[in-house]
Design an enzyme around this catalytic site. Sequence first.
Site, PDB file in Angstrom:
ATOM      1  N   GLY A   1      -0.516 -12.007  -1.692  1.00 33.72           N
ATOM      2  CA  GLY A   1      -1.680 -12.012  -2.607  1.00 33.72           C
ATOM      3  C   GLY A   1      -2.746 -11.884  -1.674  1.00 33.72           C
ATOM      4  O   GLY A   1      -3.024 -12.784  -1.081  1.00 33.72           O
TER       5      GLY A   1
ATOM      6  N   ARG B   1      -0.071  -9.414   8.917  1.00 31.97           N
ATOM      7  CA  ARG B   1       0.161  -8.443   7.825  1.00 31.97           C
ATOM      8  C   ARG B   1      -1.124  -7.209   7.807  1.00 31.97           C
ATOM      9  O   ARG B   1      -2.276  -7.651   7.831  1.00 31.97           O
ATOM     10  CB  ARG B   1       0.183  -9.032   6.347  1.00 31.97           C
ATOM     11  CG  ARG B   1       1.399  -9.940   6.228  1.00 31.97           C
ATOM     12  CD  ARG B   1       1.715 -10.342   4.780  1.00 31.97           C
ATOM     13  NE  ARG B   1       2.233  -9.167   4.234  1.00 31.97           N
ATOM     14  CZ  ARG B   1       2.443  -9.106   2.782  1.00 31.97           C
ATOM     15  NH1 ARG B   1       2.108 -10.134   1.991  1.00 31.97           N
ATOM     16  NH2 ARG B   1       2.887  -7.839   2.150  1.00 31.97           N
TER      17      ARG B   1
ATOM     18  N   ASP C   1      -4.582  -4.559  -2.781  1.00 31.05           N
ATOM     19  CA  ASP C   1      -4.689  -5.132  -1.586  1.00 31.05           C
ATOM     20  C   ASP C   1      -5.700  -4.488  -0.808  1.00 31.05           C
ATOM     21  O   ASP C   1      -6.094  -5.197   0.110  1.00 31.05           O
ATOM     22  CB  ASP C   1      -3.223  -5.158  -1.067  1.00 31.05           C
ATOM     23  CG  ASP C   1      -2.349  -5.745  -1.702  1.00 31.05           C
ATOM     24  OD1 ASP C   1      -1.883  -7.147  -0.903  1.00 31.05           O
ATOM     25  OD2 ASP C   1      -1.767  -5.555  -2.516  1.00 31.05           O
TER      26      ASP C   1
ATOM     27  N   ASN D   1      -1.776  -0.757  -3.329  1.00 30.02           N
ATOM     28  CA  ASN D   1      -1.252  -1.918  -4.051  1.00 30.02           C
ATOM     29  C   ASN D   1       0.302  -1.975  -3.964  1.00 30.02           C
ATOM     30  O   ASN D   1       0.778  -0.820  -3.716  1.00 30.02           O
ATOM     31  CB  ASN D   1      -1.725  -1.842  -5.779  1.00 30.02           C
ATOM     32  CG  ASN D   1      -1.359  -3.288  -6.355  1.00 30.02           C
ATOM     33  OD1 ASN D   1      -1.889  -4.237  -6.052  1.00 30.02           O
ATOM     34  ND2 ASN D   1      -0.749  -3.083  -7.408  1.00 30.02           N
ATOM     35  N   LYS D   2       1.053  -2.697  -4.547  1.00 31.09           N
ATOM     36  CA  LYS D   2       2.411  -3.017  -4.491  1.00 31.09           C
ATOM     37  C   LYS D   2       2.933  -1.474  -4.755  1.00 31.09           C
ATOM     38  O   LYS D   2       2.612  -0.764  -5.609  1.00 31.09           O
ATOM     39  CB  LYS D   2       2.928  -3.987  -5.571  1.00 31.09           C
ATOM     40  CG  LYS D   2       4.437  -4.005  -5.722  1.00 31.09           C
ATOM     41  CD  LYS D   2       4.984  -4.670  -4.650  1.00 31.09           C
ATOM     42  CE  LYS D   2       6.784  -4.826  -4.846  1.00 31.09           C
ATOM     43  NZ  LYS D   2       7.365  -5.451  -3.626  1.00 31.09           N
TER      44      LYS D   2
END
Length: 356
Positions: free
Chosen positions: A54, A90, A241, A251-252
Amino acid sequence: MKFGTRPVRSIVADPNQRHVFIVDQTMLPFALEMRTLTIWQDAAEAIRAMRVRGAPLIGVTAAYGIAMAMADDSTDEALKLAHVGLLTTRPTAVNLAWALNRMVNFLSAIEPPERADAAWAEATRIEKEDVSTNQRIGQHGLTLLQSLHRKHQRPINILTHCNAGRMACVEWGTATSPIYQAHQAGIPIHVWVDETRPRNQGLITQWELEDAGVPHTYITDNAGGHLMQHRSVDIVLVGADRITAAGDVANKIGTYLKALAATDNHIPFYVAAPMSTIDFSIEDGLVDIEIEQRGAAEVRLIRGLDRKRMICDLVLLDDDVAVNNPGFDITPARLITGMVTEHGVLKPNKLRQIPR
């Protein structure tokens, strides 16, 4: 903020020992296990392995990573080493770089002997700001849900994707903050919780909502469009994100498809995120945002409980099967109804007007 029987935070800092305790999210929702981070390399491993995940929580963890580094060695060389080591964990979530740059800029103006205490204090400020920011996001998002309830005079059906909840932040979450606050205000709501393969982070959202007593139903990734066609969704709420200055959202993986279905069915699609998630240095999400490619094992294996309630990984695909596993996708600003930020609900093309 307490949730049911588990009043637990995703991250807890110990100012005396200069250690950090995290919920190991690779074990959720099957087991609630805490891990101790004592050096910045522990923080880097936790981010890389998604023990913390997250965008907001990654930023807070990285800030404490710098603070732990300064507790051990406060020289410029040590600061640079920790900065680079944490930054490469990341690539997609901008909160990581935002928190690290804030820590480095702050500490660069402080003499090395004073950096250990100063770094811990600054990381603590970032943590506290995350709680306040997400609470305000929830207050602004609450007005959307109140308006829908006044319009329909029935329980409001919300669809969310992945986990943008309290386990993705310090408290409240981003997309879930309006949900929790609506539930606490007595507004009748129901949440459709997306599965979000391959890591099934929707399981964490389900775990959170169950603990908070929020009515919800767990669905597969691809069921959302069907539910929208049958008028079973009133609003889509997701996190982010990274957001570009023009309002494109990373995003995901699968978020883009939800936005397309919402647009086709005239359902409002909102992104809830703090200002720290907006990257004002880029415009075009498809061109400028690096999409993280995750490991093939995430797709080839699936985690669950066996008949004895023991955690186990099952093989879905052999190692010789080709796998492509992008962690995120880009939702263009044109598909987004609005951004729910700590400064209010804004149109994607109005983000530049947010005070920085």
